[in-house]
Design an enzyme around this catalytic site. Sequence first.
Site, PDB file in Angstrom:
ATOM      1  N   SER A  74      29.315  81.281  63.657  1.00 53.30           N
ATOM      2  CA  SER A  74      27.855  81.316  65.316  1.00 53.30           C
ATOM      3  C   SER A  74      26.935  82.363  65.411  1.00 53.30           C
ATOM      4  CB  SER A  74      28.542  81.256  66.335  1.00 53.30           C
ATOM      5  OG  SER A  74      29.754  80.649  67.005  1.00 53.30           O
ATOM      6  N   GLU A 128      38.501  76.702  58.316  1.00 49.28           N
ATOM      7  CA  GLU A 128      38.947  75.242  57.659  1.00 49.28           C
ATOM      8  C   GLU A 128      40.253  74.842  56.691  1.00 49.28           C
ATOM      9  OE1 GLU A 128      35.250  74.230  58.177  1.00 49.28           O
ATOM     10  OE2 GLU A 128      34.923  75.223  60.365  1.00 49.28           O
ATOM     11  N   GLU A 148      35.155  86.348  59.051  1.00 50.03           N
ATOM     12  CA  GLU A 148      34.288  84.684  59.768  1.00 50.03           C
ATOM     13  C   GLU A 148      36.107  85.449  61.296  1.00 50.03           C
ATOM     14  OE1 GLU A 148      32.160  82.084  57.982  1.00 50.03           O
ATOM     15  OE2 GLU A 148      34.140  81.968  57.316  1.00 50.03           O
ATOM     16  N   GLY A 162      31.796  78.027  64.677  1.00 49.25           N
ATOM     17  CA  GLY A 162      31.270  76.489  64.943  1.00 49.25           C
ATOM     18  C   GLY A 162      32.028  76.687  66.882  1.00 49.25           C
ATOM     19  N   ASN A 204      26.517  77.106  54.532  1.00 49.88           N
ATOM     20  CA  ASN A 204      28.175  76.193  53.941  1.00 49.88           C
ATOM     21  C   ASN A 204      27.625  74.808  55.145  1.00 49.88           C
ATOM     22  OD1 ASN A 204      30.277  75.215  54.416  1.00 49.88           O
ATOM     23  ND2 ASN A 204      31.310  76.477  55.288  1.00 49.88           N
ATOM     24  N   TRP A 205      27.521  74.025  54.389  1.00 47.20           N
ATOM     25  CA  TRP A 205      27.310  72.736  55.268  1.00 47.20           C
ATOM     26  C   TRP A 205      28.613  71.767  55.164  1.00 47.20           C
ATOM     27  CZ3 TRP A 205      22.681  69.943  51.678  1.00 47.20           C
ATOM     28  CH2 TRP A 205      21.847  70.584  51.842  1.00 47.20           C
ATOM     29  N   LYS A 206      30.058  72.438  54.924  1.00 46.78           N
ATOM     30  CA  LYS A 206      30.653  71.992  55.163  1.00 46.78           C
ATOM     31  C   LYS A 206      31.060  70.514  55.325  1.00 46.78           C
ATOM     32  CE  LYS A 206      31.461  75.437  58.911  1.00 46.78           C
ATOM     33  NZ  LYS A 206      32.362  75.735  60.275  1.00 46.78           N
ATOM     34  N   GLY A 243      27.573  78.213  59.154  1.00 49.69           N
ATOM     35  CA  GLY A 243      27.523  77.289  59.436  1.00 49.69           C
ATOM     36  C   GLY A 243      26.487  76.278  59.532  1.00 49.69           C
ATOM     37  N   HIS A 273      38.106  79.535  53.310  1.00 47.03           N
ATOM     38  CA  HIS A 273      37.859  79.044  54.746  1.00 47.03           C
ATOM     39  C   HIS A 273      39.195  78.588  55.438  1.00 47.03           C
ATOM     40  CE1 HIS A 273      35.189  77.658  58.094  1.00 47.03           C
ATOM     41  NE2 HIS A 273      34.434  78.370  57.674  1.00 47.03           N
TER      42      HIS A 273
END
Length: 252
Positions: free
Chosen positions: A214, A101, A168, A174, A11-13, A235, A99
């Site tokens: 992480s 976020e 998650e 992160g 997941n490159w965000k 991530g 997700h």
Amino acid sequence: MQERKKIIIANWKMNPQTLSEAERWLIQFSHDCRTIDLKKIDLVIAPPFVYLEALKSRLPKSVGLGAQNISWLERGALTGEISGAMLKNLGCEYVIIGHSERRWQLGETDEMINLKLKTALSLHIKPILAVGEKSKGDDPRAILQKQITSAFKDLNALSAKEIIVAYEPVWAIGTGVADTPDDALSASLIIRKIMSNIYSSDWAFDLSIIYGGSVSEKNVSDFVNQEGIDGALIGSASLDASGFSRLVKQIL
Ligand code: PGA
């Protein structure tokens, strides 16, 4: 019994900032991975929307393409959103839905997540549903029960089985502080129990459940080599192509 392939999703965000950086990633990754058999895992790259097309034409054929979001509406006036049909037409086979976020920073609700799952499933785009508790020390049971029952509302067992569930814990995302492999495994068992209460215990153990938060090249095998954890959602550790190839090698 045939061993299940492990699933690794990058997941490159909101990274990288330029197309040429994305292209450099591709060149480096293809170079570093030339000695490994990528067909032995289900590997998916989920870049920002703007790089989907470039990646589709240049990713190794066995690597899947994923989006990071999908509109809950099939079509219509919804400024800034991307429809499932658009993703499908770009060759997306996977989409990350729910997700944390998006849930916590953008106010995405359980109802929207349920609709997004239905939209993705109707187009045969495989959803990766992210769930997890917010703070370290929270008992994940109640939040998983709520997030899962609302996400799977009105989905039949056949459709539900298509969904990859990503556990998650938000506090681990992160932060560089991953959950313990034991706790991730017990969360996966809680999810399977919830699923068997909704559907049947027959298939709850076939459901794919992955861990995210992480994950690094150092700890990935501790999570993924457990029976009951079917892969990982990565991530930050997916952003450096060489580091990511080393991570992939850990599980092959
Ligand atoms: P992280 O992100 O690996 O940087 O913790 C995981 C995720 O948000 O999916």
